[in-house]
Motif scaffolding. Structure first.
Motif, PDB file in Angstrom:
ATOM      1  N   ASP A  19       7.378  -1.988   8.374  1.00 37.96           N
ATOM      2  CA  ASP A  19       6.889  -3.496   8.805  1.00 37.96           C
ATOM      3  C   ASP A  19       5.498  -3.057   9.456  1.00 37.96           C
ATOM      4  O   ASP A  19       5.273  -2.299  10.296  1.00 37.96           O
ATOM      5  CB  ASP A  19       7.846  -4.362   9.821  1.00 37.96           C
ATOM      6  N   TYR A  20       4.492  -4.225   9.199  1.00 37.97           N
ATOM      7  CA  TYR A  20       3.206  -4.069   9.890  1.00 37.97           C
ATOM      8  C   TYR A  20       3.123  -5.541  10.740  1.00 37.97           C
ATOM      9  O   TYR A  20       3.486  -6.151  10.058  1.00 37.97           O
ATOM     10  CB  TYR A  20       1.979  -4.133   8.902  1.00 37.97           C
ATOM     11  N   GLY A  21       2.663  -5.198  11.755  1.00 36.75           N
ATOM     12  CA  GLY A  21       2.448  -6.500  12.625  1.00 36.75           C
ATOM     13  C   GLY A  21       3.849  -6.900  12.957  1.00 36.75           C
ATOM     14  O   GLY A  21       4.746  -6.481  12.858  1.00 36.75           O
ATOM     15  N   ALA A  26       3.975 -10.679  10.340  1.00 38.58           N
ATOM     16  CA  ALA A  26       4.751  -9.534   9.958  1.00 38.58           C
ATOM     17  C   ALA A  26       4.473  -9.223   8.549  1.00 38.58           C
ATOM     18  O   ALA A  26       4.710 -10.219   7.722  1.00 38.58           O
ATOM     19  CB  ALA A  26       6.097  -9.349  10.325  1.00 38.58           C
ATOM     20  N   VAL A  27       4.273  -8.116   8.153  1.00 38.35           N
ATOM     21  CA  VAL A  27       4.294  -7.806   6.482  1.00 38.35           C
ATOM     22  C   VAL A  27       5.186  -6.677   6.357  1.00 38.35           C
ATOM     23  O   VAL A  27       5.437  -5.678   6.955  1.00 38.35           O
ATOM     24  CB  VAL A  27       2.972  -7.259   6.145  1.00 38.35           C
ATOM     25  N   ARG A  28       6.074  -6.833   5.389  1.00 41.74           N
ATOM     26  CA  ARG A  28       6.990  -5.641   5.094  1.00 41.74           C
ATOM     27  C   ARG A  28       6.461  -4.909   3.921  1.00 41.74           C
ATOM     28  O   ARG A  28       6.301  -5.371   2.786  1.00 41.74           O
ATOM     29  CB  ARG A  28       8.244  -6.362   4.601  1.00 41.74           C
ATOM     30  N   ALA A  29       5.966  -3.727   4.157  1.00 44.07           N
ATOM     31  CA  ALA A  29       4.925  -3.033   3.221  1.00 44.07           C
ATOM     32  C   ALA A  29       6.086  -2.071   2.454  1.00 44.07           C
ATOM     33  O   ALA A  29       6.258  -1.917   1.248  1.00 44.07           O
ATOM     34  CB  ALA A  29       4.313  -2.160   3.667  1.00 44.07           C
ATOM     35  N   LEU A  30       7.286  -1.576   2.913  1.00 45.03           N
ATOM     36  CA  LEU A  30       8.433  -0.933   2.163  1.00 45.03           C
ATOM     37  C   LEU A  30       9.576  -1.836   2.647  1.00 45.03           C
ATOM     38  O   LEU A  30       9.888  -2.000   3.874  1.00 45.03           O
ATOM     39  CB  LEU A  30       8.422   0.487   2.721  1.00 45.03           C
ATOM     40  N   GLY A  47       1.774   0.832  -8.938  1.00 51.27           N
ATOM     41  CA  GLY A  47       2.034  -0.611  -8.624  1.00 51.27           C
ATOM     42  C   GLY A  47       0.938  -1.536  -8.445  1.00 51.27           C
ATOM     43  O   GLY A  47      -0.115  -1.046  -8.319  1.00 51.27           O
ATOM     44  N   PRO A  48       1.186  -2.795  -8.447  1.00 48.66           N
ATOM     45  CA  PRO A  48      -0.088  -3.664  -7.938  1.00 48.66           C
ATOM     46  C   PRO A  48      -0.548  -3.276  -6.725  1.00 48.66           C
ATOM     47  O   PRO A  48       0.086  -2.897  -5.694  1.00 48.66           O
ATOM     48  CB  PRO A  48       0.346  -5.183  -8.199  1.00 48.66           C
ATOM     49  N   SER A  49      -1.927  -3.635  -6.469  1.00 47.45           N
ATOM     50  CA  SER A  49      -2.320  -3.694  -5.223  1.00 47.45           C
ATOM     51  C   SER A  49      -1.600  -4.414  -4.267  1.00 47.45           C
ATOM     52  O   SER A  49      -1.014  -5.300  -4.325  1.00 47.45           O
ATOM     53  CB  SER A  49      -3.935  -4.296  -5.376  1.00 47.45           C
ATOM     54  N   GLY A  50      -1.232  -3.795  -3.086  1.00 48.34           N
ATOM     55  CA  GLY A  50      -0.640  -4.313  -2.059  1.00 48.34           C
ATOM     56  C   GLY A  50       0.965  -4.161  -2.106  1.00 48.34           C
ATOM     57  O   GLY A  50       1.432  -4.686  -1.284  1.00 48.34           O
ATOM     58  N   SER A  51       1.218  -3.218  -3.156  1.00 51.02           N
ATOM     59  CA  SER A  51       2.755  -3.158  -3.299  1.00 51.02           C
ATOM     60  C   SER A  51       3.624  -2.092  -2.419  1.00 51.02           C
ATOM     61  O   SER A  51       4.734  -2.041  -2.521  1.00 51.02           O
ATOM     62  CB  SER A  51       2.895  -2.642  -5.051  1.00 51.02           C
ATOM     63  N   GLY A  52       2.505  -1.354  -1.566  1.00 50.68           N
ATOM     64  CA  GLY A  52       3.211  -0.346  -0.784  1.00 50.68           C
ATOM     65  C   GLY A  52       3.159   1.145  -1.066  1.00 50.68           C
ATOM     66  O   GLY A  52       3.808   1.970  -0.476  1.00 50.68           O
ATOM     67  N   LYS A  53       2.220   1.258  -2.256  1.00 48.11           N
ATOM     68  CA  LYS A  53       2.089   2.669  -2.751  1.00 48.11           C
ATOM     69  C   LYS A  53       1.597   3.811  -1.571  1.00 48.11           C
ATOM     70  O   LYS A  53       2.272   4.574  -1.332  1.00 48.11           O
ATOM     71  CB  LYS A  53       1.010   2.826  -3.781  1.00 48.11           C
ATOM     72  N   SER A  54       0.649   3.387  -1.153  1.00 45.23           N
ATOM     73  CA  SER A  54       0.046   4.301   0.121  1.00 45.23           C
ATOM     74  C   SER A  54       0.926   4.222   1.152  1.00 45.23           C
ATOM     75  O   SER A  54       0.998   5.435   1.588  1.00 45.23           O
ATOM     76  CB  SER A  54      -1.448   3.621   0.637  1.00 45.23           C
ATOM     77  N   THR A  55       1.456   3.155   1.657  1.00 43.18           N
ATOM     78  CA  THR A  55       2.326   3.320   2.632  1.00 43.18           C
ATOM     79  C   THR A  55       3.537   4.147   2.396  1.00 43.18           C
ATOM     80  O   THR A  55       3.951   5.032   3.230  1.00 43.18           O
ATOM     81  CB  THR A  55       3.037   1.893   2.961  1.00 43.18           C
ATOM     82  N   LEU A  56       3.960   4.298   1.031  1.00 41.60           N
ATOM     83  CA  LEU A  56       5.064   5.178   0.686  1.00 41.60           C
ATOM     84  C   LEU A  56       4.642   6.434   0.879  1.00 41.60           C
ATOM     85  O   LEU A  56       5.321   7.474   1.327  1.00 41.60           O
ATOM     86  CB  LEU A  56       5.510   4.898  -0.960  1.00 41.60           C
TER      87      LEU A  56
HETATM   88  N1  ADP Z   1      -2.339  -1.003   8.801  1.00 42.78           N
HETATM   89  C1  ADP Z   1      -1.875  -2.257   8.337  1.00 42.78           C
HETATM   90  N2  ADP Z   1      -1.849  -3.074   9.125  1.00 42.78           N
HETATM   91  C2  ADP Z   1      -1.228  -4.482   8.534  1.00 42.78           C
HETATM   92  N3  ADP Z   1      -0.744  -4.492   7.256  1.00 42.78           N
HETATM   93  C3  ADP Z   1      -0.975  -3.071   6.399  1.00 42.78           C
HETATM   94  C4  ADP Z   1      -1.157  -2.134   6.852  1.00 42.78           C
HETATM   95  N4  ADP Z   1      -1.482  -1.289   6.108  1.00 42.78           N
HETATM   96  C5  ADP Z   1      -0.909  -1.791   4.880  1.00 42.78           C
HETATM   97  N5  ADP Z   1      -0.707  -2.987   5.268  1.00 42.78           N
HETATM   98  C6  ADP Z   1       0.116  -4.033   4.311  1.00 42.78           C
HETATM   99  O1  ADP Z   1       1.019  -3.547   3.698  1.00 42.78           O
HETATM  100  C7  ADP Z   1       1.252  -3.675   2.431  1.00 42.78           C
HETATM  101  C8  ADP Z   1       1.177  -2.485   1.532  1.00 42.78           C
HETATM  102  O2  ADP Z   1      -0.020  -1.929   1.594  1.00 42.78           O
HETATM  103  P1  ADP Z   1      -0.220  -0.516   0.856  1.00 42.78           P
HETATM  104  O3  ADP Z   1       0.663   0.350   1.000  1.00 42.78           O
HETATM  105  O4  ADP Z   1      -1.940  -0.012   1.365  1.00 42.78           O
HETATM  106  O5  ADP Z   1      -0.468  -1.037  -0.524  1.00 42.78           O
HETATM  107  P2  ADP Z   1      -1.266  -0.230  -1.854  1.00 42.78           P
HETATM  108  O6  ADP Z   1      -1.562   1.098  -1.653  1.00 42.78           O
HETATM  109  O7  ADP Z   1      -0.079  -0.194  -2.900  1.00 42.78           O
HETATM  110  O8  ADP Z   1      -2.402  -1.167  -2.318  1.00 42.78           O
HETATM  111  C9  ADP Z   1       0.175  -4.801   2.232  1.00 42.78           C
HETATM  112  O9  ADP Z   1       0.499  -5.943   2.024  1.00 42.78           O
HETATM  113  C10 ADP Z   1      -1.051  -4.530   3.090  1.00 42.78           C
HETATM  114  O10 ADP Z   1      -1.688  -5.523   3.311  1.00 42.78           O
END
Ligand code: ADP
Ligand code: MG
Lengths: 247, 844
Positions: A19-21, A26-30, A47-56
């Protein structure tokens, strides 16, 4: 998700939640994600932009911490380790290739490549170093500073750096995202060779179906969950699948 | 444009914080001094007003009488006779006139024991006068007992009496130049309204007794009370008409104003002194400002490129940056002024806790505000000019570039300019020190300034090979951390050079002063080598009483006492300082630097180098005119040190010309077989009877004492330079902090590939230490060099050896390393705490 033959797992995550924030923002990224990364396999995450790839990628690699759930690198459970221990795991077991800003500007290409070994105080295996250099075609660029290299060369130096310490895993986040298609194809080709010839394990985040087609297995991510996976992908099939997902 | 500048400052205030602190610190130094001196001036104005409050007209020696033209010796201390007083009293409008005289002496505490400590002495000074019995004249009011009526009676001020251990009826001992005098305490007085005497002892005795002690019944001053309704100015004028030459009548009010003015003039020097140090501090601060703005411009290259692309002109960009600098200057000067004022307030409270009420009300004077803002604004704007010009030359194409690193401009231009300035600076210093020119400090000061800037510019070039050299060593010791640190220093040679140079300036001044003071100590040591005397005679209350010399001479085991006297004579229409020695013994006790020895004086006169320069030579006839007589003497030799006295004569001639002259120095030589320590005790015991404040210092003790004074000097100057050093360290911290921000990605990458926080911190720390030590070493080289040049230039004053202050230099280097570690604390923490993900995020 599993095949009939037993495979060694290089990394895995169970119930991975990030979770971010907090509160309304709050955003649930994973979202309770389960994944296993097989050894000596080239895994692409799409996955689409914002799907959580980088977070994973970040949580798997120990760059960031999960809000809930557990993850492992090989046998080592990452979740719950101290910052210093995680740093050590990264140093000893993981290589990274980022989309940009991969290199330390003040160090030459050679110094950048050997940086992980220098940090760990390990000796260079000259034969291995030479092999990587010749495969990546960096022989005449070793004394150059990053600013004197083209974008493609810089990314190849980054791959060389990721390979040189023979890490258990290499994580790459859009490694070809900043390159023209020829340089990108070259780079992905090298990465595929590393998997095929040296049994290297690579996890790569991309949103480019062509890039994904170099992998052995594509995981499709949406809203922080794995929604599908594809083996022996081709660019067209991946593109179709992505279209279905509404990309 | 202004709004944009303010916004830009507010958008990222952190990067300007240390810059602001640096400016504020320098400004605070100036503001605090102005506030303090202003308050001191107020306090003393009040004191002077109190002193002269009751007296309507004061008759005294005219301080403006020009001794060269008129009779220079008419206006000595006791100029008024009793008849003069009567005459003044008879002037129309005068109600009463009183002749006043001061007695040189020190009231001894009831439990006083003679010690051989020059410092202990009689404690705070005593102010002893003849008693008029009129509070308007005495400025003191009897509060208990009676005034001194008989010659063996004395009154003291109500605070000092109990402090010294006396009550009315007790016997009070006063050490005077004529010996110890005894009195009975008959009363207590209060000075002015609140007896604020700053620790001094005030006492009064009868007129007759004061004259007897002084051995002179003249008066120094006549205090006049006018009749009711008489005009003070008119009376003063009337008195003026009947006065002896070179004396004057002045109203009490005017006298107080005059004293205040004279005192303010002294305070002005303190202000100038403080401004000099504030300027040094701000000069160092300027380096930080240059660096900060340079880095900010680099970091915002893309932003500026974008602005240029959308049509902002280069000139507008430049104006915007200068406006930003102005915003910083105003904000930090304000803080500096407030901090300076509060600091002065705190300090004055602290001082007054010890010394009593010496400050007036502590207010913030206009001077402080004006100087504060102008110094702050000037330094900041001037320092921001180069970075602003740099920003205005950024091309719109920069907006499209990816990485924001300073363009790798070659250092050639910088080296050429730096080299030229360095040479020019050295040249100016050499000219100032060695050429015989008027006001040598102007080329020396300007040369030093130019040299500093030149060396700063060159330092960037020096840093390149240095960093490469260090890289190997640092890599061996600290592995990757060391390698990266060396790289970082070398990456922005200009920036590192400026940072190191800021520290260099402070250290340079320290090293200069240390070289100078250590050489001064060598001079002292050197001088003592030529000494054969067993003791130096001192008095802790001023001049050495001649009676004390007689006492010493009368003791067993003393071979002889040889003394040096000082006086002033007229020579060819100008005043000349004269030294009086005993030719027979002077060179036996002390190996004077003269040609030939004094025993060849033969009733003639020796001349010093300044006289030789003025065209006098051995064999000439000089006519010296003193207050007591005139003598025509042959020049029989030369005294080779400058600055002591221009002409030297023997004791007989001295008495002939000067009468009783004050002794500046007396040396005791014992018989060969006498034990010095025993003799010292014996002599002190003998002196204790009549001259308890006279002490004897062995050469060793004296040398130690002299060195203590020199160390004190070094200490005071070092403390004043403290502000500059603190600012320089802030500069190191500031540069590191900004470059950490700049290297966010890089540090994030290092962390990602497995570099631990500890290592990141260490990397920053090494970088900081290397810069600090580098600056220190540069500063020491320059400082020792300049100090040595200065010492050599003063050769005529007896400086023979240049002593390099190794101990201090070592201390500075160690301190620099520690300071480097300290300066790195915050930046290192910042760097280690960087969020890896943010650092490697790809969005800008
Ligand atoms: N540091 C952060 N603070 C708040 N929200 C974030 C942060 N990093 C990513 N997010 C949110 O988490 C979600 C997943 O992000 P991200 O993993 O970067 O997706 P992707 O790489 O698939 O585009 C998005 O909605 C993004 O806005
Ligand atoms: Mg992403």
């Amino acid at each position: 998700m599993t095949t009939s033959t037993t495979v060694t797992i290089a990394a895995s995550m169970r119930g991975g939640t990030k979770d971010y924030g907090s509160g309304d923002a709050a955003v649930r990224a994973l979202d309770g994600l389960d994944v296993d990364i097989a050894q000596s396999e080239f895994t692409a995450i799409m996955g689409p932009s914002g799907s959580g790839k980088s977070t994973l990628l970040h949580t798997l690699a120990g760059l960031d911490r999960l809000t809930a759930g557990e993850s492992w690198i090989g046998e080592t459970q990452i979740t719950g380790l101290s910052e210093d221990k995680i740093t050590q795991v990264r140093r000893d077991k993981i290589g990274f290739v980022f989309q940009a800003f991969n290199l330390i500007p003040s160090l030459s290409a050679r110094e950048n490549i050997t940086l992980p070994l220098d940090i760990a105080g390990r000796d260079i295996d000259p034969a291995w170093f030479e092999e990587i250099i010749s495969i990546l075609g960096l022989g005449d660029r070793l004394t150059h500073l990053p600013a004197e290299l083209s974008g493609g060369q810089q990314q190849r130096v980054a791959v060389a750096r990721a390979l040189v310490a023979r890490p258990e895993l290499i994580f790459a986040d859009e490694p070809s995202g900043n390159l023209d298609s020829r340089s990108g194809a070259e780079l992905l080709g090298f990465m595929r060779r590393a998997v095929k010839e040296f049994g290297q394990t690579i996890v790569m985040v991309t949103h480019d179906p062509t890039a994904a087609s170099y992998s052995d297995r594509v995981l499709f991510l949406a809203d922080g969950r794995i929604v599908d996976e594809m083996r022996e992908p081709t660019a067209d099939r991946v593109l179709d699948r992505m279209k279905q997902m509404g990309h | 444009m202004f709004r944009l500048a303010v916004k830009s400052v507010r958008h990222n205030p952190k990067r300007l914080v240390l810059t602001a602190v640096a400016v504020a610190l320098g400004v605070a130094l100036a503001a605090a001094t102005f506030t303090l001196t202003n308050a001191l001036s107020g306090g003393f104005t009040k004191l002077f007003e109190e002193i002269y409050a009751g007296t309507d007209v004061i008759v005294e020696v005219d301080p403006d009488a020009d001794p060269a033209e008129e009779d220079p010796f008419a206006a000595t201390e006791s100029v008024f006779t009793g008849a003069d007083v009567d005459e003044v009293a008879a002037v129309d409008g005068v109600s009463s006139a009183w002749g006043g005289r001061q007695v040189m002496g020190s009231v001894l505490a009831a439990d006083f024991e003679p010690t051989n400590d020059v410092m202990a002495g009689g404690g705070p000074p005593s102010q002893l006068f003849n008693w008029a019995g009129d509070p308007r004249v005495d400025q003191a009011t009897l509060v208990e007992g009676d005034g001194p009526a008989a010659d063996d009676e004395i009154v003291l001020d109500l605070d000092s009496a109990p402090n010294l251990g006396y009550a009315i009826g007790d016997t009070v001992s006063v050490a005077t130049e004529a010996g110890v005098e005894e009195f009975t305490l008959v009363g207590l007085v209060r000075f002015g309204e609140s007896n604020s005497l700053q620790g001094a002892t005030l006492g009064y005795m009868t007129d007759a007794r004061s004259a007897a002690i002084n051995g002179d019944d003249g008066y120094e001053q006549i205090s006049v009370i006018v009749e009711d309704g008489a005009n003070q100015d008119a009376v003063a004028e009337a008195i003026g008409e009947i006065l002896p030459p070179d004396t004057r009548a002045i109203t009490g009010e005017a006298k107080a104003a005059e004293q205040t003015e004279a005192f303010d003039e002294i305070l002005q020097y303190i202000d100038i002194f403080a401004i000099a140090f504030a300027l040094i501090a701000l000069f160092v601060g300027a380096y930080i400002i240059v660096n900060t703005f340079r880095i900010i411009v680099t970091q915002r290259t893309r932003e500026f490129g974008l602005m240029r692309a959308i049509g902002v002109s280069g000139r507008q960009l430049r104006t915007m940056i200068l406006l930003e600098a102005l915003v910083v200057a105003v904000a930090s000067s304000t803080i500096g002024i407030v901090v300076g004022y509060l600091g002065a307030l705190g300090l004055s409270t602290l001082v007054e806790a010890f010394s009593g009420d010496i400050f007036g009300t502590v207010t913030l004077p206009l001077d402080a505000v004006l100087w504060g803002y102008s110094l702050g604004a000037l330094v900041t704007i001037v320092a921001a000019i180069m970075p602003a010009i740099h920003a205005s030359t950024i091309s719109p194409m920069e907006a499209l570039r990816e990485s924001a690193t300073e363009s790798k401009k070659p250092l050639r231009l910088r080296n050429v300019v730096g080299g030229a300035l360095t040479l020019l600076g050295v040249l100016a210093i050499v000219v100032g020190l060695y050429m015989d020119i008027e006001r040598p400090y102007i080329p020396v000061g300007a040369g030093a300034m130019i040299l500093i800037i030149g060396v700063t510019l060159l330092a960037a070039q020096v840093l390149v090979p240095l960093a490469y050299g260090l890289k190997a060593t640092l890599t061996r010791i600290f592995r990757v951390d060391g390698k990266l640190a060396a790289n970082n220093i070398h990456r922005e040679p200009r920036r590192s050079a400026n940072t190191a140079a800021a520290l260099m300036i402070g250290v340079m001044l320290l090293a200069l002063v240390a070289t100078f003071t250590e050489s001064m100590k060598s001079l002292v040591t050197e001088q003592f080598k030529g000494n054969s005397a067993d003791f130096f005679v001192f008095s802790s209350q001023g001049a050495i009483p001649t009676g004390a010399i007689e006492v010493i001479e009368g003791e067993d085991g003393v071979a002889y006492v040889t003394s040096t006297g000082l006086g002033t004579v007229l020579l060819d229409g100008g005043t000349t300082n004269v030294g009086v020695i005993d030719p027979e013994t002077a060179d036996l006790a002390f190996d004077y630097n003269n040609e030939p020895d004094f025993d060849q004086m033969d009733g003639g006169v020796f001349i010093d180098p300044s006289m030789v320069e003025a065209g006098y030579e051995v064999g000439d006839e000089l006519t010296l005119e003193g207050p007591e007589g005139t003598a025509t003497l042959t020049v029989t030799g030369r005294y080779l040190n400058e600055g002591d006295a221009q002409v030297w004569i023997d004791e007989d001639t001295g008495h002939e010309l000067l009468g009783d002259y004050p002794l500046a120095q007396s040396m005791v030589v014992l018989d060969d077989d006498v034990d010095a320590a025993e003799a010292q005790d014996q002599l002190l015991e003998a002196l204790a009877v009549d001259y308890p404040l006279v002490v004897l210092q062995s050469p060793g003790e004296f040398e130690q004492l002299a060195n203590q004074f020199i160390d004190l000097l070094l200490g005071i100057i070092s403390a004043m330079l403290g502000a500059a050093l603190v600012i320089a360290l802030l500069g190191v911290a500031n540069t590191l902090l900004l470059s950490v921000t700049e290297r966010t990605r890089e540090i994030g990458l290092l962390r990602a590939v497995g570099v631990r926080r500890r290592s990141i911190r260490r990397m920053i720390r090494i970088e900081s230490m290397v810069m600090a030590i580098f600056g220190t070493i540069l500063g020491m080289i320059l400082g020792v060099g300049l100090g040595a040049a200065l010492v050599r230039a003063l050769e005529d004053f007896g400086f023979t050896t240049i002593t390099i202050p190794w101990v201090w230099l070592l201390l500075y280097t160690i301190s620099a390393a520690i300071a480097g570690v300290l300066a790195a604390v915050w930046p290192a923490r910042r760097a280690a705490k960087l969020d890896i993900l943010q650092a490697i995020a790809f969005d800008g």
